[in-house]
Write a protein that holds these residues in place. Structure first.
Motif, short mmCIF file in Angstrom:
data_model
loop_
_atom_site.label_atom_id
_atom_site.label_comp_id
_atom_site.label_asym_id
_atom_site.label_seq_id
_atom_site.Cartn_x
_atom_site.Cartn_y
_atom_site.Cartn_z
N PRO A 65 45.80 -81.04 -10.35
CA PRO A 65 46.23 -80.43 -9.09
C PRO A 65 47.16 -81.36 -8.32
N PRO A 66 48.19 -80.84 -7.68
CA PRO A 66 49.13 -81.69 -6.93
C PRO A 66 48.52 -82.13 -5.60
N GLU A 67 47.73 -83.19 -5.64
CA GLU A 67 47.01 -83.62 -4.45
C GLU A 67 47.99 -84.00 -3.34
N GLY A 68 47.80 -83.40 -2.17
CA GLY A 68 48.64 -83.70 -1.02
C GLY A 68 49.84 -82.79 -0.86
N ARG A 69 50.08 -81.86 -1.79
CA ARG A 69 51.25 -80.97 -1.68
C ARG A 69 50.79 -79.52 -1.76
N TYR A 70 50.03 -79.09 -0.78
CA TYR A 70 49.50 -77.73 -0.77
C TYR A 70 50.28 -76.86 0.20
N MET A 71 50.23 -75.56 -0.05
CA MET A 71 50.97 -74.59 0.74
C MET A 71 50.00 -73.63 1.41
N SER A 72 50.54 -72.90 2.37
CA SER A 72 49.77 -71.84 3.00
C SER A 72 49.85 -70.58 2.14
N ARG A 73 48.87 -69.71 2.29
CA ARG A 73 48.87 -68.45 1.53
C ARG A 73 50.03 -67.55 1.93
N TYR A 74 50.58 -67.77 3.10
CA TYR A 74 51.65 -66.90 3.59
C TYR A 74 53.03 -67.42 3.20
N GLN A 75 53.09 -68.59 2.60
CA GLN A 75 54.37 -69.10 2.13
C GLN A 75 54.69 -68.51 0.76
N ILE A 76 55.97 -68.25 0.53
CA ILE A 76 56.40 -67.65 -0.72
C ILE A 76 56.72 -68.77 -1.71
N PRO A 77 56.04 -68.82 -2.85
CA PRO A 77 56.35 -69.86 -3.84
C PRO A 77 57.73 -69.66 -4.43
N SER A 78 58.45 -70.74 -4.59
CA SER A 78 59.82 -70.64 -5.09
C SER A 78 59.83 -70.59 -6.61
N PRO A 79 60.58 -69.67 -7.20
CA PRO A 79 60.68 -69.63 -8.68
C PRO A 79 61.51 -70.79 -9.18
N PRO A 80 61.45 -71.09 -10.46
CA PRO A 80 62.28 -72.17 -11.01
C PRO A 80 63.76 -71.88 -10.83
N ARG A 81 64.50 -72.93 -10.48
CA ARG A 81 65.94 -72.80 -10.30
C ARG A 81 66.67 -73.46 -11.47
N ARG A 82 67.85 -72.96 -11.74
CA ARG A 82 68.68 -73.53 -12.80
C ARG A 82 69.20 -74.90 -12.37
N LYS A 83 69.19 -75.85 -13.31
CA LYS A 83 69.70 -77.18 -13.02
C LYS A 83 71.21 -77.12 -12.92
N ARG A 84 71.74 -77.56 -11.77
CA ARG A 84 73.17 -77.49 -11.55
C ARG A 84 73.88 -78.65 -12.23
#
Length: 316
Positions: A205-224
């Motif tokens: 688990p990413p300890e210390g990097r948690y989000m709220s349930r109301y935040q929209i998780p970002s999909p993977p982005r293409r590497k520029r």
């Protein structure tokens, strides 16, 4: 006493915030996907065990389906569709978020009936992200749909639900799945078994990097690429000049001319410096190839001239 009470209040607030926090899986592991908080180390049902066997034996190839075409970064997964929904109805509903390049409604191979999910490819990533953000939990043919990014191609280690994997389902008991957009992981309240998770290859688990349930998780982005980044910066600078000077491009063109002139002058300076150094080197080579008599006469003629040596500087 006041300080201890203040620390207790802060600790309770932080713990209460952590209780309501969630996190999402970036890589897939069958045991972790079957865990509420991502800290399980053993499969709790036969489906997870079957998915674990498929993962260890590499029995699933995410790129092996010839029907899957298009850019995965522009493709959206649409699930929980009504079995009465057709391609035309789905295209009409999803076209409000952007131009659709390709659409595939998954059907049964024998009966041809809809399986209740589809893949929609948009023209750009921006349109896909707009549909990813706005189309979630909307209604098509009186059925509430869910949308997600194309995990088959973009999520490492992905195992589909037909092989015991997946991330969610309508059932709240039995074959549970967590880590996705519909059912995110809960923040772990018990100690995280770091060593055991590392030994089994389960993402911790990413300890210390948690989000709220109301935040929209970002999909993977293409590497520029670096060239794309430079073009984006150039476009941003051009639009900034146009906005600052009321659409007048003369200031932007003048700035580009000065920048080009500066680069050309720097190049010419390097060229002159390189030419001078090559000239000195050729003279030194000629001096080395001289005969001994010519070299001694040249040195004598050169030392006859006065030079500001140390004796001359301190002479009375």
């Amino acid at each position: 006493m006041i300080i201890s009470y203040y620390l207790l209040v802060v600790e309770k607030m932080s713990s209460s915030n952590k209780v309501s926090s969630v996190f999402y899986a970036e890589t897939y592991h069958p045991i972790q996907a079957g865990s509420i908080d991502g800290t399980d180390t053993l499969p709790h049902d036969n489906a997870i065990y079957r998915a674990l066997l498929c993962s260890n034996a590499a029995l699933y190839d995410p790129f092996g389906d010839p029907k899957v075409i298009g850019d995965p970064y522009c493709t959206l997964f649409v699930g929980r569709l009504s079995h009465l929904t057709t391609e035309d109805t789905l295209r009409q509903a999803m076209s409000q978020y952007g131009k659709i390049k390709n659409l595939r409604l998954v059907r049964h191979i024998v009966t041809g009936a809809s399986r209740g999910y589809a893949f929609v490819e948009f023209e750009t990533e921006k349109e896909m992200f707009r549909a990813y953000k706005d189309a979630h939990h909307t209604y098509i043919d009186d059925s509430e749909i869910i949308v997600d990014y194309n995990r088959q191609h973009l999520m490492p280690g992905w195992i589909p639900r037909r092989l015991g994997g997946g991330l969610s389902g309508k059932k709240e008991s039995g074959q549970l799945r967590f880590g996705g957009r519909e059912k995110p992981f809960r923040a772990p309240l018990r100690p995280i078994p770091w060593d055991e998770l590392k030994r089994l290859g389960i993402p911790a688990p990413p300890e210390g990097r948690y989000m709220s349930r109301y935040q929209i998780p970002s999909p993977p982005r293409r590497k520029r690429r670096s060239s794309d980044t430079e073009e984006a910066r150039e476009h941003e600078k051009r639009s900034e000049y146009s906005h600052s000077f009321g659409g007048d491009r003369s200031m932007y063109n003048e700035d580009r001319i000065q920048k080009t002139h500066k680069e050309s002058s720097r190049h010419s300076y390097r060229h002159e410096k390189r030419g001078a150094s090559s000239k000195v080197l050729s003279e030194e080579r000629a001096y080395i190839n001289m005969d001994r008599d010519e070299r001694s006469s040249r040195d004598l003629h050169r030392h006859d001239r006065w030079s500001p040596s140390g004796d001359d500087l301190y002479r009375d």
